[in-house]
Motif scaffolding. Structure first.
Motif, PDB file in Angstrom:
ATOM      1  N   UNK A   1      40.511 -41.215  -8.301  1.00 16.89           N
ATOM      2  CA  UNK A   1      40.652 -42.482  -7.568  1.00 16.89           C
ATOM      3  C   UNK A   1      41.717 -43.368  -8.221  1.00 16.89           C
ATOM      4  N   UNK A   2      41.740 -43.387  -9.543  1.00 17.74           N
ATOM      5  CA  UNK A   2      42.746 -44.180 -10.249  1.00 17.74           C
ATOM      6  C   UNK A   2      44.143 -43.672  -9.931  1.00 17.74           C
ATOM      7  N   UNK A   3      44.324 -42.358  -9.928  1.00 19.45           N
ATOM      8  CA  UNK A   3      45.636 -41.786  -9.605  1.00 19.45           C
ATOM      9  C   UNK A   3      46.072 -42.188  -8.199  1.00 19.45           C
ATOM     10  N   UNK A   4      45.128 -42.172  -7.252  1.00 25.26           N
ATOM     11  CA  UNK A   4      45.449 -42.560  -5.874  1.00 25.26           C
ATOM     12  C   UNK A   4      45.805 -44.036  -5.774  1.00 25.26           C
ATOM     13  N   UNK A   5      45.058 -44.878  -6.480  1.00 21.94           N
ATOM     14  CA  UNK A   5      45.334 -46.315  -6.460  1.00 21.94           C
ATOM     15  C   UNK A   5      46.692 -46.622  -7.094  1.00 21.94           C
TER      16      UNK A   5
END
Length: 269
Positions: free
Chosen positions: A67-71
């Motif tokens: 999720x962090x990578x996507x954000x």
């Protein structure tokens, strides 16, 4: 017929677009090859990059990290998340893993990242033990090489646990650790992990980083009390803490919220 043809063509092209933004890479680590995912903003020439470090027994596919990578990607920031030695798809034996060789792994990833032609700056983020690694790497490399730091439930308790002879509830003689300690899911933690953890200069190394740092921690974390993030704040000149009420150590159910908080901080001008 034309509409069906165009739809089929779009479905064929979609995987190509996705793979252009996210690709599997292999990096030489401390104990063999490291499996990693490089995720970059679409159609953007230059961008900052964040190295993302997973926690103890976890891997790069951890929901919070994905999720962090996507954000980050949504904010025009690239990321590289990887499996430490003995974890996930990387080479090495879990029993041989120590915090020190994970620090070496992360430095190898940094060396790889700085060779990428489009990267303008490098920050680092980590969850749990990966947070300890991230903090120590930033301290060793310094603010001239590491732009920002994000620590998510950083497990600085690991040194205290090693001195107490307690590893996730498994007890042992801290003065004379066994060859290995078996914990959950059959994982065997080697003696070298325990011995090196007992003298690990976590805060002494981390405080050398003079840039901006954010600690995110759940008040419901029973694995690593949130007071360890407060201790990090005391040593950082530019440190902030974001407490998530009742969140557990892995931020179950709060992954998106935590990822957004971290990404917003890393995207600050």
């Amino acid at each position: 017929m034309l509409r069906k043809f165009l739809l089929a063509l779009m479905m064929l092209l979609l995987p190509l677009n996705v793979s252009a933004m996210s690709q599997d890479v292999t990096i030489d680590g401390d104990h063999g090859k490291l499996a990693a995912i490089l995720q970059t903003p679409d159609a953007q020439k230059n961008y900052p990059l964040v190295i993302i470090c997973h926690g103890f027994t976890a891997n790069k596919e951890h929901l919070l990290l994905a999720k962090l990578a996507d954000e980050l990607q949504a904010r025009g920031i690239a990321s590289i998340r990887f499996d430490f030695n003995g974890h996930g798809k990387s080479e090495g034996v879990f029993q041989d893993m120590t915090v020190l060789n994970e620090i070496s792994d992360a430095k190898k990833v940094y060396d790889y990242a700085k060779t990428l032609p489009n990267v303008t700056s490098i920050s680092i983020a980590g969850h749990s033990q990966g947070g300890v690694v991230a903090s120590m790497v930033a301290g060793e490399l310094g603010a001239k090489k590491i732009h920002r730091v994000v620590l998510m439930a950083p497990a600085a308790v690991l040194r205290d646990d090693a001195l107490r002879g307690n590893l996730f509830g498994a007890k042992y003689d801290a003065l004379n650790p066994p060859e290995y300690v078996e914990i959950f899911d059959g994982h065997k933690v080697g003696r070298n992990y325990i011995v090196t953890s007992q003298t690990l200069p976590i805060f002494e190394t981390a405080e050398k980083f003079t840039g901006s740092a954010l600690m995110i921690h759940g008040t419901g974390d029973v694995v690593v009390p949130y007071t360890y993030s407060l201790s990090y704040k005391k040593i950082y000149r530019h440190g902030e803490v974001e407490l998530i009420a009742r969140a557990d150590h892995s931020f179950h159910g709060d992954e998106v919220r935590v990822a957004k908080i971290a990404a917003d901080f890393l995207a600050r001008k």
